[in-house]
Scaffold this motif. Structure first.
Motif, PDB file in Angstrom:
ATOM      1  N   LYS A  88       0.838  -1.195   0.000  1.00  0.00           N
ATOM      2  CA  LYS A  88       0.000   0.000   0.000  1.00  0.00           C
ATOM      3  C   LYS A  88       0.876   1.250   0.000  1.00  0.00           C
ATOM      4  N   ASP A  89       0.383   2.276  -0.678  1.00  0.00           N
ATOM      5  CA  ASP A  89       1.149   3.519  -0.741  1.00  0.00           C
ATOM      6  C   ASP A  89       0.180   4.697  -0.829  1.00  0.00           C
ATOM      7  N   HIS A  90       0.431   5.677  -0.002  1.00  0.00           N
ATOM      8  CA  HIS A  90      -0.373   6.908  -0.035  1.00  0.00           C
ATOM      9  C   HIS A  90       0.496   8.022   0.537  1.00  0.00           C
ATOM     10  N   ARG A  91       0.418   9.168  -0.066  1.00  0.00           N
ATOM     11  CA  ARG A  91       1.228  10.283   0.419  1.00  0.00           C
ATOM     12  C   ARG A  91       0.889  10.638   1.859  1.00  0.00           C
ATOM     13  N   ASP A  92      -0.404  10.524   2.212  1.00  0.00           N
ATOM     14  CA  ASP A  92      -0.874  10.856   3.558  1.00  0.00           C
ATOM     15  C   ASP A  92      -0.958   9.578   4.390  1.00  0.00           C
ATOM     16  N   PRO A  93      -0.065   9.369   5.350  1.00  0.00           N
ATOM     17  CA  PRO A  93      -0.084   8.122   6.130  1.00  0.00           C
ATOM     18  C   PRO A  93      -1.349   7.954   6.951  1.00  0.00           C
ATOM     19  N   TYR A  94      -1.943   9.051   7.400  1.00  0.00           N
ATOM     20  CA  TYR A  94      -3.171   8.956   8.179  1.00  0.00           C
ATOM     21  C   TYR A  94      -4.310   8.406   7.320  1.00  0.00           C
TER      22      TYR A  94
END
Length: 252
Positions: free
Chosen positions: A174-180
């Protein structure tokens, strides 16, 4: 089901490994698949000649080329400069500063991934395939303890299935700029039938912690998913190595 899964893996690997593709490359690979037709795959690409003004950028010798980033894929021109379609993937760790982007020679027979396929399949697929390749190489050296690695099992029930001699690990990258936001979005990994697993892992790319050192901590704090490990790619690799060493010693 096995044939459909094989074709699915062939397609996704091709997209990730060929963000630019010649028509003959597509024909060669997909004339041999059972569930996919060559024209279906061709439709995932558009001719580079149709958007040449968005792709063609001169090199240092003033020779027009198309350009490819290993992480972001085909680059496009915006405000007279080459840019990624998703700049947050690279930011300060862009390959441009670590050996440079790759030049691709223009051709009338060359296609480039459509933007939606580029964003939804290529970009998330790069770290998935990278980890799979590492696991396959590691498994070849440890075949007595790792029975196999399955890519996108169950036609993408999750990303990777690691079969040790005593247990099965399920891995979703999984990857997303916003960790929250990433943490909030995580749910339990599917695990029925042949997809059953003993240990589940959500793995995020290492570069996210280079961009933000507390990235993993924030994801774990925001996640409501129980019984799933949330770790970086490097930490996951170390757990695979530790698991194998334990099995060699007769442990579990």
């Amino acid at each position: 089901m096995h044939g459909a899964h094989s074709d699915y893996v062939t397609l996704r690997r091709f997209i990730i490994e060929h963000p630019f593709a010649l028509q003959r490359e597509i024909s060669h690979v997909f004339s041999q698949t059972n569930y996919l037709h060559v024209t279906q795959v061709q439709d995932l690409y558009m001719k580079t000649s149709q958007i040449a003004d968005m792709l063609r950028y001169a090199d240092s010798a003033n020779d027009p080329k198309y350009w490819l980033c290993d992480r972001c894929g085909p680059l496009r021109i915006k405000n007279s400069h080459l840019e990624s379609v998703k700049s947050s993937v690279c930011e300060k760790n862009c390959p441009k500063t670590q050996g440079g982007w790759k030049a691709v020679h223009p051709s009338n027979q060359l296609g480039v991934l459509r933007k939606g396929v580029h964003l939804r399949v290529f970009i998330p697929g790069v770290p998935e395939l990278s980890l799979f390749n590492w696991l396959e190489e590691y498994q070849r050296k440890n075949q007595n303890w790792i029975k196999g690695i399955v890519l996108w099992p169950g036609i993408d029930s999750y990303d990777l299935q690691v079969k040790f001699i005593d247990s099965v690990w399920a891995v979703d990258i999984k990857d997303h700029r916003d960790p929250y936001k990433l943490g909030e979005s995580l749910t339990r990994i599917y695990g029925e039938g042949n997809m059953r697993w003993d240990h589940g892992y959500y793995v995020y790319p290492d570069y996210r912690e280079k961009q933000r050192p507390d990235y993993g901590d924030v994801v774990r704090q925001a996640s409501q998913t129980k019984g799933i490990h949330i770790i970086s790619e490097e930490v996951f690799k170390q757990r695979v190595i530790s698991k194998t060493k334990s099995l060699k010693k007769g442990g579990s």
